[in-house]
Design a protein around this motif. Structure first.
Motif, mmCIF file in Angstrom:
data_model
loop_
_atom_site.group_PDB
_atom_site.id
_atom_site.type_symbol
_atom_site.label_atom_id
_atom_site.label_comp_id
_atom_site.label_asym_id
_atom_site.label_seq_id
_atom_site.Cartn_x
_atom_site.Cartn_y
_atom_site.Cartn_z
ATOM 1 N N LYS A 46 13.921 -5.349 11.129
ATOM 2 C CA LYS A 46 12.775 -5.592 12.005
ATOM 3 C C LYS A 46 12.068 -4.289 12.390
ATOM 4 C CE LYS A 46 15.163 -8.266 14.847
ATOM 5 N NZ LYS A 46 15.497 -9.156 15.995
ATOM 6 N N GLU A 47 12.836 -3.248 12.707
ATOM 7 C CA GLU A 47 12.228 -1.967 13.060
ATOM 8 C C GLU A 47 11.474 -1.373 11.872
ATOM 9 O OE1 GLU A 47 12.450 0.076 16.220
ATOM 10 O OE2 GLU A 47 12.463 -2.068 16.689
ATOM 11 N N SER A 48 12.053 -1.508 10.686
ATOM 12 C CA SER A 48 11.379 -1.014 9.475
ATOM 13 C C SER A 48 10.095 -1.787 9.231
ATOM 14 C CB SER A 48 12.310 -1.145 8.266
ATOM 15 O OG SER A 48 13.494 -0.398 8.430
ATOM 16 N N LEU A 49 10.155 -3.092 9.399
ATOM 17 C CA LEU A 49 8.978 -3.941 9.192
ATOM 18 C C LEU A 49 7.853 -3.565 10.149
ATOM 19 C CD1 LEU A 49 7.667 -6.439 7.854
ATOM 20 C CD2 LEU A 49 8.851 -7.859 9.546
ATOM 21 N N LEU A 50 8.199 -3.235 11.380
ATOM 22 C CA LEU A 50 7.192 -2.876 12.367
ATOM 23 C C LEU A 50 6.536 -1.524 12.085
ATOM 24 C CD1 LEU A 50 8.809 -3.961 15.768
ATOM 25 C CD2 LEU A 50 6.793 -4.960 14.671
ATOM 26 N N HIS A 51 7.309 -0.584 11.589
ATOM 27 C CA HIS A 51 6.843 0.798 11.593
ATOM 28 C C HIS A 51 6.479 1.376 10.227
ATOM 29 C CE1 HIS A 51 7.537 1.113 15.853
ATOM 30 N NE2 HIS A 51 8.748 0.611 15.688
ATOM 31 N N VAL A 52 6.770 0.676 9.146
ATOM 32 C CA VAL A 52 6.321 1.161 7.835
ATOM 33 C C VAL A 52 4.799 1.058 7.770
ATOM 34 C CG1 VAL A 52 6.203 0.455 5.412
ATOM 35 C CG2 VAL A 52 8.414 0.820 6.477
ATOM 36 N N PRO A 53 4.113 2.080 7.266
ATOM 37 C CA PRO A 53 2.645 2.064 7.252
ATOM 38 C C PRO A 53 2.064 1.084 6.243
ATOM 39 C CG PRO A 53 3.480 4.015 6.127
ATOM 40 C CD PRO A 53 4.665 3.356 6.746
ATOM 41 N N SER A 54 0.820 0.699 6.510
ATOM 42 C CA SER A 54 0.072 -0.147 5.579
ATOM 43 C C SER A 54 -1.388 0.271 5.629
ATOM 44 C CB SER A 54 0.210 -1.631 5.950
ATOM 45 O OG SER A 54 -0.258 -1.876 7.275
ATOM 46 N N SER A 55 -2.119 0.038 4.548
ATOM 47 C CA SER A 55 -3.520 0.457 4.478
ATOM 48 C C SER A 55 -4.347 -0.246 5.545
ATOM 49 C CB SER A 55 -4.086 0.149 3.086
ATOM 50 O OG SER A 55 -4.031 -1.239 2.827
ATOM 51 N N PHE A 56 -5.168 0.525 6.258
ATOM 52 C CA PHE A 56 -6.020 0.001 7.321
ATOM 53 C C PHE A 56 -5.197 -0.754 8.387
ATOM 54 C CE2 PHE A 56 -8.832 0.895 3.919
ATOM 55 C CZ PHE A 56 -10.124 1.005 4.402
ATOM 56 N N ASN A 57 -3.912 -0.423 8.486
ATOM 57 C CA ASN A 57 -2.993 -1.128 9.385
ATOM 58 C C ASN A 57 -3.040 -2.639 9.153
ATOM 59 O OD1 ASN A 57 -1.006 -1.187 11.436
ATOM 60 N ND2 ASN A 57 -2.536 -1.600 13.015
ATOM 61 N N SER A 58 -3.117 -3.022 7.876
ATOM 62 C CA SER A 58 -3.282 -4.430 7.526
ATOM 63 C C SER A 58 -2.023 -5.258 7.790
ATOM 64 C CB SER A 58 -3.680 -4.562 6.052
ATOM 65 O OG SER A 58 -2.745 -3.885 5.222
ATOM 66 N N LYS A 118 -6.436 -10.970 1.251
ATOM 67 C CA LYS A 118 -7.756 -11.559 1.038
ATOM 68 C C LYS A 118 -8.685 -11.246 2.206
ATOM 69 C CE LYS A 118 -10.085 -15.972 0.111
ATOM 70 N NZ LYS A 118 -9.901 -17.448 -0.061
ATOM 71 N N GLY A 119 -8.152 -11.328 3.424
ATOM 72 C CA GLY A 119 -8.966 -11.039 4.598
ATOM 73 C C GLY A 119 -9.467 -9.600 4.608
ATOM 74 N N MET A 120 -8.605 -8.668 4.186
ATOM 75 C CA MET A 120 -9.020 -7.269 4.125
ATOM 76 C C MET A 120 -10.051 -7.048 3.025
ATOM 77 S SD MET A 120 -7.400 -6.004 6.649
ATOM 78 C CE MET A 120 -7.600 -4.226 6.455
ATOM 79 N N ARG A 130 -8.775 -2.583 -4.260
ATOM 80 C CA ARG A 130 -7.664 -1.690 -3.942
ATOM 81 C C ARG A 130 -6.613 -2.329 -3.038
ATOM 82 N NH1 ARG A 130 -6.820 0.587 -7.510
ATOM 83 N NH2 ARG A 130 -5.511 2.074 -6.375
ATOM 84 N N PHE A 131 -6.968 -3.409 -2.365
ATOM 85 C CA PHE A 131 -6.036 -3.944 -1.372
ATOM 86 C C PHE A 131 -4.780 -4.561 -1.985
ATOM 87 C CE2 PHE A 131 -9.587 -3.492 1.606
ATOM 88 C CZ PHE A 131 -8.910 -2.906 2.659
ATOM 89 N N ASP A 132 -4.882 -5.115 -3.179
ATOM 90 C CA ASP A 132 -3.668 -5.605 -3.848
ATOM 91 C C ASP A 132 -2.674 -4.468 -4.116
ATOM 92 O OD1 ASP A 132 -3.567 -8.420 -4.084
ATOM 93 O OD2 ASP A 132 -5.164 -8.379 -5.582
ATOM 94 N N PRO A 133 -3.092 -3.388 -4.799
ATOM 95 C CA PRO A 133 -2.139 -2.295 -5.001
ATOM 96 C C PRO A 133 -1.705 -1.636 -3.697
ATOM 97 C CG PRO A 133 -4.313 -1.693 -5.852
ATOM 98 C CD PRO A 133 -4.343 -3.147 -5.562
ATOM 99 N N TRP A 134 -2.595 -1.542 -2.716
ATOM 100 C CA TRP A 134 -2.192 -0.952 -1.439
ATOM 101 C C TRP A 134 -1.120 -1.783 -0.750
ATOM 102 C CZ3 TRP A 134 -7.846 0.297 0.466
ATOM 103 C CH2 TRP A 134 -8.265 1.485 -0.147
ATOM 104 N N ALA A 135 -1.240 -3.107 -0.834
ATOM 105 C CA ALA A 135 -0.191 -3.966 -0.269
ATOM 106 C C ALA A 135 1.131 -3.732 -0.982
ATOM 107 C CB ALA A 135 -0.607 -5.438 -0.380
ATOM 108 N N GLY A 136 1.051 -3.539 -2.312
ATOM 109 C CA GLY A 136 2.262 -3.230 -3.072
ATOM 110 C C GLY A 136 2.889 -1.918 -2.655
ATOM 111 N N HIS A 137 2.041 -0.922 -2.355
ATOM 112 C CA HIS A 137 2.558 0.369 -1.894
ATOM 113 C C HIS A 137 3.320 0.210 -0.584
ATOM 114 C CE1 HIS A 137 -1.044 2.419 -4.132
ATOM 115 N NE2 HIS A 137 -0.161 1.881 -4.961
ATOM 116 N N SER A 138 2.742 -0.547 0.342
ATOM 117 C CA SER A 138 3.381 -0.744 1.639
ATOM 118 C C SER A 138 4.698 -1.504 1.489
ATOM 119 C CB SER A 138 2.437 -1.501 2.584
ATOM 120 O OG SER A 138 3.009 -1.625 3.868
#
Length: 213
Positions: A46-58, A118-120, A130-138
């Motif tokens: 849960k802590e990892s899920l909260l704090h790992v970064p994502s593009s545009f804080n998506s 999709k919303g992003m 870019r949002f598909d690969p960015w989601a994969g990065h996160s």
């Protein structure tokens, strides 16, 4: 804040962080005897899920943790699916691999919420592709964070990718929204063996630096 159950001396700064990265290894020999509680495992996830970064804080990452009988059920389902497609003469090795995963104590299922992606894409059309690969990065960062943190607590783990074969069954069995796209499965448990030898290619073929302070 994590409350570590380990008693090893703390190493300060980047060296401490890097020591955990170096210690994280793929371990296939697992058992159901955990050195920490399942509550502690959930706290780490849960802590990892909260704090790992994502593009545009998506925040497109989603997680399902399977423990005990639910973990066993997942690998029984996966085994049954593979048995229907793997030639009978080749299935013995597949069955042995599945038994090894089932011998662990739990599985973390990692997903990416496609509604968020999709919303992003709609909100920031300029970066839509870019949002598909960015989601994969996160998602990859989350997988690595959870894996490394569990290793730091004395667990063993290995990362698997039986998606998309199991996606529909996972949605049905655990009421997972259809917009959650399964990306990986982290099997964890007590260590019943050691990792294999890890070798490294020449660093000079992988790293370059330009300029100086």
């Amino acid at each position: 804040m994590f409350s570590s159950s380990k008693t090893t001396p703390a190493v300060q700064g980047a060296d401490g962080f890097l020591s955990h990265i170096k210690a994280r290894r793929t371990i296939y020999a697992l058992n159901k005897t955990l050195p920490i509680s399942t509550d502690r495992v959930q706290e780490i996830v849960k802590e990892s899920l909260l704090h790992v970064p994502s593009s545009f804080n998506s925040q497109s990452n989603r997680v399902v943790v399977l423990l005990g009988a639910e973990h066993d059920k997942f690998w029984d389902i996966t085994t049954a699916i593979l048995k229907s497609i793997v030639p009978e003469e080749n299935f013995a090795s597949t069955a042995a691999r599945m038994a090894g995963f089932k011998a662990g104590a739990g599985t973390v299922l990692f997903f990416e919420d496609q509604d968020v992606v999709k919303g992003m894409q709609e909100k920031f059309a300029l970066y839509a592709d870019r949002f598909d690969p960015w989601a994969g990065h996160s998602s990859a960062m989350l997988q690595f964070a959870v894996w490394t943190a569990l290793e730091a607590e004395g667990l063993g783990a290995n990362l698997q990718h039986y998606n998309p074969l199991v996606d529909q069954k996972v949605q049905q069995e655990w009421s997972v929204p259809s917009t959650w796209k399964l990306s990986a499965q982290l099997v964890f448990g007590g260590k019943a063996g050691e990792p294999g030898e890890k070798t490294f290619g020449p660093l000079e073929q992988k790293y370059r630096v330009f300029g100086s302070a």
